[in-house]
Design an enzyme around this catalytic site. Structure first.
Site, mmCIF file in Angstrom:
data_model
loop_
_atom_site.group_PDB
_atom_site.id
_atom_site.type_symbol
_atom_site.label_atom_id
_atom_site.label_comp_id
_atom_site.label_asym_id
_atom_site.label_seq_id
_atom_site.Cartn_x
_atom_site.Cartn_y
_atom_site.Cartn_z
ATOM 1 N N ILE A 692 -6.224 -1.097 5.143
ATOM 2 C CA ILE A 692 -6.439 0.344 4.914
ATOM 3 C C ILE A 692 -6.755 0.652 3.463
ATOM 4 C CG2 ILE A 692 -4.992 1.103 6.838
ATOM 5 C CD1 ILE A 692 -2.725 1.560 4.817
ATOM 6 N N ALA A 694 -7.852 -1.390 -0.704
ATOM 7 C CA ALA A 694 -8.015 -2.587 -1.517
ATOM 8 C C ALA A 694 -8.085 -2.181 -2.976
ATOM 9 C CB ALA A 694 -9.273 -3.352 -1.112
ATOM 10 N N GLY A 695 -7.573 -3.059 -3.847
ATOM 11 C CA GLY A 695 -7.599 -2.812 -5.275
ATOM 12 C C GLY A 695 -7.838 -4.098 -6.024
ATOM 13 N N SER A 697 -5.760 -6.048 -7.379
ATOM 14 C CA SER A 697 -4.771 -7.112 -7.186
ATOM 15 C C SER A 697 -4.709 -7.622 -5.760
ATOM 16 C CB SER A 697 -3.384 -6.593 -7.593
ATOM 17 O OG SER A 697 -3.040 -5.467 -6.812
ATOM 18 N N LYS A 699 -5.163 -6.518 -1.222
ATOM 19 C CA LYS A 699 -5.402 -5.558 -0.155
ATOM 20 C C LYS A 699 -4.093 -4.934 0.324
ATOM 21 C CE LYS A 699 -9.546 -7.979 1.485
ATOM 22 N NZ LYS A 699 -10.187 -8.686 2.618
ATOM 23 N N VAL A 700 -4.255 -3.781 1.011
ATOM 24 C CA VAL A 700 -3.120 -3.099 1.617
ATOM 25 C C VAL A 700 -3.369 -3.023 3.116
ATOM 26 C CG1 VAL A 700 -1.730 -1.004 1.691
ATOM 27 C CG2 VAL A 700 -2.724 -1.752 -0.475
ATOM 28 N N LYS A 715 1.416 -4.519 0.861
ATOM 29 C CA LYS A 715 0.514 -4.739 -0.270
ATOM 30 C C LYS A 715 0.557 -6.215 -0.634
ATOM 31 C CE LYS A 715 -0.037 -3.410 -5.128
ATOM 32 N NZ LYS A 715 0.551 -2.563 -6.210
ATOM 33 N N ASP A 823 1.043 5.043 -14.840
ATOM 34 C CA ASP A 823 -0.203 5.132 -14.075
ATOM 35 C C ASP A 823 -0.094 6.249 -13.036
ATOM 36 O OD1 ASP A 823 -2.802 4.523 -13.437
ATOM 37 O OD2 ASP A 823 -2.309 2.808 -12.164
#
Length: 995
Positions: A692, A694-695, A697, A699-700, A715, A823
């Site tokens: 659902i 991605a970043g 570091s 995926k989620v 995560k 952040d």
């Protein structure tokens, strides 16, 4: 031909002197013009100095003042100057005043000005100067005015500043001073104004030497970490006019002599720890403002306050005062603001309130007052609000309130009022909130109400009659709470025409008949409670169109038939108990999470809820299967189940053999909460179909784990080989922080699972995902998971802002040591099924341990563009104020609908918002026009917009703490509670009070 006699020798001499001095003066002015033009070039040739040229006289330039043909004053405030102050500025040898405030000048304190030997006034406030003040600052020995406020100066204030014996004004407010306050300031016998506010001094006490400042008129030390007691020597400040020590940690009793100082005009001591009683003798007859709220004062309110015939603002709220209000206070002719809420006051309210002055605010809630509300509150015609809830007031409402055209809110709930509401109150032209619950009011609802009425709360009264069909004209109504009255008759179809309605409570009445069959206009409705009435018929299928509905209560009625199968599965609170419903429960609610939602419906059945009839058993009984057929079905089912289990075991065994690094024995699981799933549930479901997000570091994933939890979010922090240093740090930080904190507005870390190459962080699943998707998803073709075209309304946005503020406030003020997120952004604010906000992603968060100087700095910058504070970019300093800045950007996102990097040309949202406000543009022009109820909540949204500006001040010390931000958001009139010095505070805006 006439002959002229020769000129006398002395006349020729004077003519020669005049001509030569004129040439010398002209040459001198030409030299100074060259210096000025060089200054202009050094400061970036700003367009604001376009009239500075090589042909005109500098003495005619509006920014320059001359005396005898020489420059003595430079007034360059708000001229967009950049760079530093060059040493050749002192080539202007007669320069006396340098005014460079409200620019973007940088560097350390300009010691080059030591060469300006005639300098009397120096104002470089509201710039970006850094570093420590020099220890030899007293070389500017002729200074009378030293204005250094709203910069980034650090360290101690040098004791040498006490040698500037000619100083009249010393302004050091809004910097980063974190050392001591030198007692030598007490040597400045000519000082009239001392501004040290908004600095973080190291737990200082007020030096007793300040009592020697006999000429002092203004003492401004708001938010300076002051501790201890007020020194008795302050009673020697016989010329004191403005006294502001608010937002500190002072304690003890007030010096009795304070209120005897005859020139005193304002006293601001709010939000400290003062205790004891107020001195009974008050002789400061010039007092116009008193704010001693949010302390621990007790005892009675002195009668002498009634002698203050110039008093305009009287704030004593949030203390422990007792006794009655002196009647003489109600007779003060200048009184505008009267706030004594949240005390232990008793007796009757003086009846003359409002009769002798133009009262604007009257707030006496949360006390123990008895008797009637004063009849004359609105006699002056300026009243904007009456807040008197949670008392023991009785009698009928004064009919004089019908003439209060400026009033916007009446809050009288939880009292003992009786009688009918005067008809004119319903239609007051500016009223938006009428909260009368918990009284004994009677009568019927009117057919017409004010155009702006958005909140009506009349629960727990004796209202009766039918709901009028004219209710369709109440078009701005957003919240309608009318529980536990005596309303009867049917619910009119016209009620469903209110498209802005979000909350409707009509439970505990005598309503009857069927619900209107068409209710699609309730597109914004989130709560519908019709319990404990006599409603009958079927539950309308049109309820399934209410996609925002989160709370539905139709219990204790006489509804029959089946439950609509497509009822919104986003509903988190459902109660259909004690009706006559039949058939099978819809699959989305057929689980143990809703086991109490369907009680006392004899003909309802379920496949999973054990407290209800089993649908399979019911069907079997109705079909009257023979025992042989039932036995065959059971045997066949058991065979299929056994075969499936064996197949799965063989598949998993093959998976393990072919993936030796993935076998469960290599994974380490650490749980932080009670778990109702296993690591096998997680590992087997980490497929692309469940991704659902991605970043950088990893995926989620969204993974289903069955009831009662439903889903979890996983995560995955991973690399192709081993995790790099930053990824290890991110994982460690997240686990270290989230496993130790517990707060409803911080996302819950359920467990972590790790092996050599991957780290899995397992969280509670947030149904509505991130705030970022709801605000900006459609611009990026992202689906926030809601109805197409749906826009968050303002009440939800404010709810989200308050929730996120609660989470950050907990981190900053309730955790020891404090936690800085670093952040904060809309994509890291997640929303659960009820749109409650939860702070997430603590991978770069920092725990603020006690550090030596310099240890709080970071070698690299983290955060997201558009969100991190400007000082973070060049100092990398870590403190709570960087989170406040980022949260301010989130507030601006919520109000404007713009993204953090969305501005004009090279500006971001914060810069754009300040520019918009600074140019005097209407705040409405900055608001998100997609919000349906914009007009209803315009004032509230404007206040939050301004709060966002304050949080994004370029000066860290000008930003409020998260505790203050939360308190402001929770109040109906947010900025009313801000100290004057915090209402502004960015380049181009004055942060000093108007003394």
């Amino acid at each position: 031909m006439t002959s002229h006699s020769p000129s006398p020798p002395h006349l020729l001499f004077f003519l020669f002197i005049f001509l030569t001095s004129g040439v010398s003066s002209q040459q001198f002015l030409t030299s100074e013009r060259t210096t000025l033009l060089n200054l202009k070039q050094s400061w970036g040739n700003p367009t604001s100095l376009i009239n500075w040229n090589s042909t005109s006289s500098p003495c005619r330039w509006p920014e320059v003042q001359c005396r005898r043909g020489s420059v003595v004053l430079l007034r360059l405030d708000n001229k967009e100057l950049t760079g530093s102050i060059p040493p050749f500025i002192c080539n202007l040898s007669n320069l006396e005043s340098v005014l460079l405030l409200h620019n973007s000048l940088t560097g350390e304190f300009p010691r080059v000005l030591y060469n300006c030997s005639k300098l009397i006034k120096l104002d470089i406030s509201q710039n970006m100067f850094i570093g420590r003040l020099p220890d030899d600052i007293d070389r500017l020995s002729r200074l009378e005015f030293l204005e250094l406020g709203a910069n980034n100066f650090t360290g101690d204030i040098p004791p040498a500043i006490g040698n500037l014996s000619s100083l009249i004004s010393l302004q050091l407010y809004g910097n980063l001073f974190n050392g001591t306050i030198p007692p030598e300031i007490g040597n400045l016998s000519n000082l009239e104004t001392l501004g040290l506010a908004y600095n973080e001094f190291a737990d200082p006490e007020i030096p007793s030497e300040f009592g020697k400042l006999n000429a002092l008129k203004v003492l401004w030390m708001t938010a300076t970490n002051l501790v201890g007691k007020l020194p008795k020597s302050l009673s020697n400040l016989v010329n004191l006019e403005e006294f502001d020590l608010s937002l500190n940690n002072l304690e003890g009793e007030i010096v009795p002599e304070l209120f005897i100082l005859r020139h005193l005009r304002s006293v601001f001591l709010y939000k400290n720890n003062f205790s004891g009683q107020i001195p009974s003798v008050i002789q400061s007859l010039n007092l116009s403002q008193i704010d001693i709220s949010m302390n621990r004062f007790n005892g009675s309110i002195p009668d002498d306050f009634g002698k203050l015939q110039k008093l305009e603002v009287f704030n004593l709220y949030s203390n422990q005062f007792s006794g009655e209000i002196p009647a003489s206070i109600s007779q003060i002719p200048t009184l505008r603001i009267f706030r004594v809420f949240r005390n232990n006051l008793t007796g009757e309210l003086p009846p003359e309130f409002g009769l002798h002055s133009k009262l604007e605010a009257f707030e006496v809630s949360e006390n123990k007052f008895t008797g009637k509300l004063p009849e004359s509150l609105c006699a002056g015609g300026s009243l904007t609000g009456v807040t008197a809830f949670s008392n023991n007031l009785t009698g009928e409402l004064p009919r004089s309130l019908e003439r209060c055209d400026r009033i916007t809110t009446i809050q009288l709930y939880d009292n003992n009022f009786t009688g009918e509401i005067p008809s004119g109150i319903w239609t007051l032209s500016n009223i938006s909130s009428l909260r009368l619950a918990g009284n004994s009011f009677s009568g019927e609802l009117p057919s017409k109400v004010a155009r702006n009425l958005s909140r009506l709360e009349i629960s727990n009264n004796n209202f009766s009659g039918q709901i009028p069909p004219e209710i369709s004209s109440w078009v701005k109504l957003n919240v309608f709470k009318a529980s536990n009255n005596q309303f009867s008759g049917e619910i009119p179809a016209e009620l469903t025409a209110l498209s802005e309605l979000t909350v409707l409570y009509l439970d505990g009445n005598s309503l009857s008949g069927e619900l209107p069959s068409q209710i699609k206009s309730w597109s914004s409705l989130t709560i519908l409670n019709l319990a404990r009435n006599r409603l009958s018929g079927h539950i309308p299928a049109s309820l399934t169109s209410l996609q925002d509905l989160l709370d539905l209560d139709l219990s204790e009625n006489q509804f029959s038939g089946q439950i609509p199968s497509q009822l919104n599965n986003l509903i988190t609170s459902l109660n259909l108990s004690a009706n006559k419903l039949t058939g099978k429960i819809p699959s989305s609610f057929d689980n143990m999470a809703y086991q109490n939602s369907f009680l006392d419906n004899l003909n309802l059945c379920s496949s999973r809820i054990t407290t209800l009839q089993n649908c399979f058993a019911t069907t079997s009984q109705s079909n009257k299967f023979s025992p042989k057929i039932i036995a065959m079905i059971i045997i066949l089912s058991a065979f299929v189940l056994l075969t499936s289990i064996l197949s799965m075991m063989l598949m998993f065994r093959g998976y393990v053999n072919s993936n030796p690094k993935r076998i469960h024995t290599t994974w380490k699981l650490t749980s932080f909460h009670k778990m109702d799933f296993s690591e096998t549930n997680i590992l087997s479901s980490m497929t692309e179909a469940n991704v659902i997000g991605a970043g950088g570091s990893g995926k989620v994933y969204r993974i289903g784990v069955g009831p009662p939890r439903g889903y979890i979010a996983v995560k995955r922090i991973c690399n192709k080989n081993r995790l790099d240093h930053n990824q290890e740090n991110e994982f460690t930080s997240e686990v270290q922080i989230l496993c130790s904190v517990r707060h409803s507005n911080i996302v819950k870390l359920l467990c972590c699972i790790s092996d050599q190459n991957s780290k899995l962080l397992v969280y509670e699943y947030m149904v509505h995902q991130s705030l970022d998707k709801w605000l900006h998803g459609r611009k990026r073709n992202l689906d926030p998971g809601s109805v197409p075209g749906f826009v968050l309304d303002w009440p939800r946005r404010l709810q989200i802002a308050i929730g996120a503020a609660q989470g950050l406030c907990y981190m900053h003020h309730d955790c020891s040591p404090p936690i800085v997120h670093r952040d904060v952004k809309s994509s890291n604010i997640l929303l659960d099924s009820e749109f409650n906000a939860k702070i997430a992603d603590f991978g770069v968060a920092k725990i603020l341990e006690k550090q030596k100087p310099g240890e709080g700095d970071m070698s690299y910058i983290v955060g997201s563009l558009g969100y991190f504070a400007p000082e973070y970019a060049y100092t990398s300093r870590i403190n709570e104020r960087i989170d406040v800045y980022s949260f301010g950007v989130v507030l601006l996102e919520l109000v404007t609908g713009k993204e953090a990097n969305e501005g004009d040309e090279d500006s971001n949202l914060a810069e754009w918002a300040w520019k918009h406000y600074g140019e005097g543009d209407c705040v409405v022009g900055a608001l998100d026009l997609e919000i349906k109820d914009l007009d209803t909540h315009l004032e509230e949204m404007s206040m939050v917009f301004k709060l966002g500006l304050i949080c994004t001040s370029t000066l860290p010390s000008s930003r409020p703490s998260m505790k203050d931000v939360l308190e402001i958001l929770r109040r109906s009139n947010p900025l009313d509670q801000l100290p004057e010095g915090m209402k502004q505070g960015r380049e181009g805006f004055d942060v000093a009070p108007s003394y």
